[in-house]
Design an enzyme around this catalytic site. Structure first.
Site, PDB file in Angstrom:
ATOM      1  N   GLY A 258       0.750  -1.246   0.000  1.00 16.83           N
ATOM      2  CA  GLY A 258       0.000   0.000   0.000  1.00 16.83           C
ATOM      3  C   GLY A 258       0.779   1.294   0.000  1.00 16.83           C
ATOM      4  N   GLY A 259       2.095   1.241   0.039  1.00 15.83           N
ATOM      5  CA  GLY A 259       2.882   2.475   0.081  1.00 15.83           C
ATOM      6  C   GLY A 259       2.673   3.357  -1.138  1.00 15.83           C
TER       7      GLY A 259
ATOM      8  NE  ARG B 122       1.506  -8.591  -1.538  1.00 19.50           N
ATOM      9  CZ  ARG B 122       2.595  -7.860  -1.395  1.00 19.50           C
ATOM     10  NH1 ARG B 122       3.438  -8.109  -0.410  1.00 19.50           N
ATOM     11  NH2 ARG B 122       2.862  -6.870  -2.237  1.00 19.50           N
TER      12      ARG B 122
ATOM     13  CG  ASP C 103      -4.488 -13.287 -11.951  1.00 23.63           C
ATOM     14  OD1 ASP C 103      -3.719 -12.390 -12.353  1.00 23.63           O
ATOM     15  OD2 ASP C 103      -4.236 -14.495 -12.055  1.00 23.63           O
ATOM     16  N   GLY C 104      -4.511  -9.595 -11.414  1.00 21.94           N
ATOM     17  CA  GLY C 104      -4.329  -8.427 -12.270  1.00 21.94           C
ATOM     18  C   GLY C 104      -4.264  -8.765 -13.749  1.00 21.94           C
TER      19      GLY C 104
ATOM     20  CG  ASP D  54       5.693  -1.752  -7.746  1.00 25.21           C
ATOM     21  OD1 ASP D  54       6.808  -1.515  -8.237  1.00 25.21           O
ATOM     22  OD2 ASP D  54       5.542  -2.126  -6.557  1.00 25.21           O
TER      23      ASP D  54
ATOM     24  CB  CYS E 247      11.831  -4.128  -5.652  1.00 25.16           C
ATOM     25  SG  CYS E 247      10.406  -3.145  -5.198  1.00 25.16           S
TER      26      CYS E 247
END
Length: 318
Positions: free
Chosen positions: A183-184, A207, A233-234, A251, A306
């Site tokens: 959530g950042g 999550r 599911d994205g 992301d 990342c």
């Protein structure tokens, strides 16, 4: 019979990175390696929905600075430095010419520097994230609630803000955060104060619960009601709301290099997750395609990871 010793996932990750990143980064790898193995430094993302003036003052007294507002200033100084260097080279090349010619050349160089667009700071003038200087390992103290119970800042890796800044959210944009938990970045998108509508999705129900907790801890109820949180599911997003959004942030799940070197729990380099790790680029490509299909014609998609791995970055895009 003796069994082979179990190698921790963090060791496996370091060996993998030593082999692959040393070839990719060459002489830069030792310093990057040291950075990854150092204790993580956090940034403090100020919560604009809580009174932040006194918080900013307190952080500045501790020698922390807002890196978002500082970046354009550094870019400007860098441009002026490059322009001055170019002007100096121009003077040396035209010593036999007239003084007037040298002045014009220098003026033209400076004008180009002034006209060069700085980092896209206008997008994010509302986002403030404080960090301590390089080499300063001071830790931020835990965030405190204000009179309404909202926490005054959120601790996160400051680099995680870069995809949000790159997304360049404009007033009334419909925005999708396709892989939003924990959530950042969703919180940072809300700090812009300009989203017309924000959809935050993550495939993981556990999550997504963490995402709900962050929204409740930082965002007032009337703003939370403008955010739709889903757990699907994205890769299937086009079937839900295709061609809907002005801006989409993708992301994606990745090897999360720093986490892989620091934490054995839930480590993608655990032997039982080998196939899952090998399939990451395909998953990332599918999520990126879903993000593109969710975007309106003329909209923008930002893809981020990342990880330093080209397989998860350049190769997915290409």
């Amino acid at each position: 019979a003796a069994t082979a010793p179990r190698i921790p996932p963090t060791r496996l990750a370091l060996h993998h990175f030593d082999v692959s990143y040393s070839l990719q980064l060459k002489d830069l790898w030792p310093s990057v390696r040291a950075g990854l193995l150092c204790e993580q430094k956090y940034g403090a993302l100020l919560n604009n929905f809580s009174p932040v003036d006194h918080v900013a003052q307190e952080l500045e007294l501790q020698n922390a600075t807002d890196f978002v507002s500082e970046a354009p200033k550094k870019a400007q100084r860098s441009q002026w430095g490059a322009a001055a260097e170019e002007a100096g080279r121009g003077e040396s090349r035209s010593q036999e010419g007239s003084g007037e010619g040298r002045t014009v050349m220098q003026a033209e160089t400076m004008t180009q520097a002034e006209m060069s667009p700085p980092l896209r700071a206008s997008i994010s003038s509302n986002i403030k994230c404080y960090t301590f200087p390089r080499g300063d390992i001071t830790r931020f103290r835990p965030a405190r609630p204000d009179t309404l119970g909202l926490l005054n800042y959120y601790l996160m890796d400051a680099a995680s803000l870069l995809p949000v800044l790159a997304l360049n959210v404009q007033p009334d944009d419909f925005v999708l955060d396709l892989c939003a938990a924990p959530g950042g970045k969703t919180l940072a998108l809300l700090q812009t104060g300009v989203c017309g509508h924000l959809a935050a999705n993550d495939v993981s129900i556990s999550r997504t619960k963490r995402l709900y907790q962050i929204l409740h801890s930082y965002i007032p109820k009337e703003i939370r009601e403008t955010v739709s949180v889903t757990s699907c599911d994205g890769r299937d997003w086009e079937q839900l709301e295709g061609g809907t959004f002005h801006k989409v942030l993708v992301d994606v799940p990745c090897t999360t290099d720093r986490h892989s070197l620091m934490e054995d729990d839930n480590n993608i380099f655990h032997r039982r997750r080998t196939k899952e790790r090998q399939m990451l680029p395909m998953l990332q490509l599918q999520l990126l395609m879903a993000g593109i299909l969710a975007t309106k014609p003329g909209g923008e998609v930002v893809y981020s990871t990342c990880s330093l791995s080209p397989l998860q970055n350049e190769y997915v895009i290409e």
